[in-house]
Write an enzyme that holds these catalytic residues in place. Structure first.
Site, mmCIF file in Angstrom:
data_model
loop_
_atom_site.group_PDB
_atom_site.id
_atom_site.type_symbol
_atom_site.label_atom_id
_atom_site.label_comp_id
_atom_site.label_asym_id
_atom_site.label_seq_id
_atom_site.Cartn_x
_atom_site.Cartn_y
_atom_site.Cartn_z
ATOM 1 C CG HIS A 103 -4.075 -3.047 3.099
ATOM 2 N ND1 HIS A 103 -2.790 -2.942 3.775
ATOM 3 C CD2 HIS A 103 -4.244 -1.721 2.931
ATOM 4 C CE1 HIS A 103 -2.378 -1.589 4.025
ATOM 5 N NE2 HIS A 103 -3.520 -0.808 3.358
ATOM 6 C CB CYS A 108 -1.011 0.053 1.243
ATOM 7 S SG CYS A 108 -2.336 1.115 0.826
ATOM 8 C CD GLU A 159 -2.090 -6.393 4.751
ATOM 9 O OE1 GLU A 159 -1.907 -4.830 4.967
ATOM 10 O OE2 GLU A 159 -1.961 -6.403 3.356
#
Length: 304
Positions: A235, A142, A237
């Site tokens: 993102h 990001c 994750e």
């Protein structure tokens, strides 16, 4: 995967409850294996949450990993205790003499600032420079992806008219590339950002290749194969509820925030959002560890 993390890290109990194999120092040292040395420069304000998210993704292969959490020198987190940082994080000055198989640099909530106005920009540039000769492969996530593209290639970010916020569909453009091996032709991933990168500038930059992108939010996965760098603008994750926490946080502050795109069932914030990107996230990090870290790094890191 047996992953060795700092003793006492709060993420350990969360991961054990999910049946993820977390290895303590004693057991790791009795195995006749050189673990992959992975450093994580965690710039997110929610330290413990981000630690857990990344360790979860690094725990999905048969490779042994030893994790080192790093913080920017003299940058004190406003959202986490100095005790936690002192116990589990190393200052960059303490590890700058070392070499690492891999480095992950997280996002940060500073995207509305010019890069040079970020109070730790010079320290971050020092880490970027160090990584060129001391890290085999790096993932930037990001804001860190935008920062690294600016530092290494001079590509600047630009503000979006509307925040990219939600779960977006992406198309794989280079299916034979090892980092996307096993990916579906299209896949979902979360985004939460106010800025973006101009894809025409990426295409013009030497050695940069856009491996996957979205019609709605642009380039998602970018690589410089020559330098073994990977830039993820979203993102993957994130947990299932990360975007909802961001949404309700901003809504409770009275900020102008839209419901995350393609996230809540029926666009109803009262309903639990499903995680529709977990398999993609695990595969991306597994491919990175296998093809770009384990298979490319020397056994003796001092020769890197």
């Amino acid at each position: 995967m047996p992953i060795k993390i700092p003793d006492g890290l709060p993420a350990a109990e969360i991961l054990r409850s999910e049946n993820i194999f977390v290895m303590n120092k004693l057991r790791a040292e009795t195995q006749d294996i050189r673990p992959l040395q992975i450093a994580v420069l965690n710039l997110m304000p929610t330290k413990e949450v981000t630690e857990t998210q990344l360790v979860r993704l690094l725990s999905n292969t048969s490779l042994q990993v030893e994790l080192t959490l790093v913080r920017v020198d003299r940058h004190v987190s406003k959202n986490y205790s100095e005790e936690h940082m002192g116990l589990f994080y190393a200052d960059f000055d303490d590890i700058c003499h070392r070499k690492f198989d891999g480095l992950i640099v997280t996002g940060a909530p500073v995207e509305n600032l010019d890069f040079k106005d970020v109070n730790y920009w010079e320290a971050l540039c020092r880490i970027f420079k160090w990584a060129e000769k001391n890290v085999c492969s790096t993932i930037f996530i990001c804001w860190a992806a935008q920062a690294a593209l600016y530092y290494y290639y001079g590509i600047n970010k630009y503000p979006l008219e509307k925040k990219a916020f939600g779960i977006f569909e992406h198309t794989v453009h280079s299916p034979k590339h090892p980092i996307v091996r096993g990916f579906d032709e299209t896949f979902l991933a979360p985004h939460s950002r106010h800025t973006a990168i101009n894809e025409h500038e990426l295409e013009a930059a030497f050695n940069l290749n856009v491996l996957a992108s979205s019609d709605k939010v642009g380039a998602y996965l970018i690589t410089d194969d020559a330098k073994s760098r990977f830039f993820i603008t979203g993102h993957c994750e994130y947990d299932y509820n990360t975007l909802s926490l961001e949404y309700f946080r901003d809504k409770n502050k009275g900020l102008d925030i839209d419901i995350p795109y393609n996230y809540f069932p029926d666009d109803n914030p009262e309903k639990r959002p499903p995680n529709k990107w977990r398999s993609h996230a695990n595969l991306l990090f597994s491919n990175w560890l296998n093809f770009f870290v384990y298979q490319r790094t020397p056994f003796d890191l001092d020769t890197l």
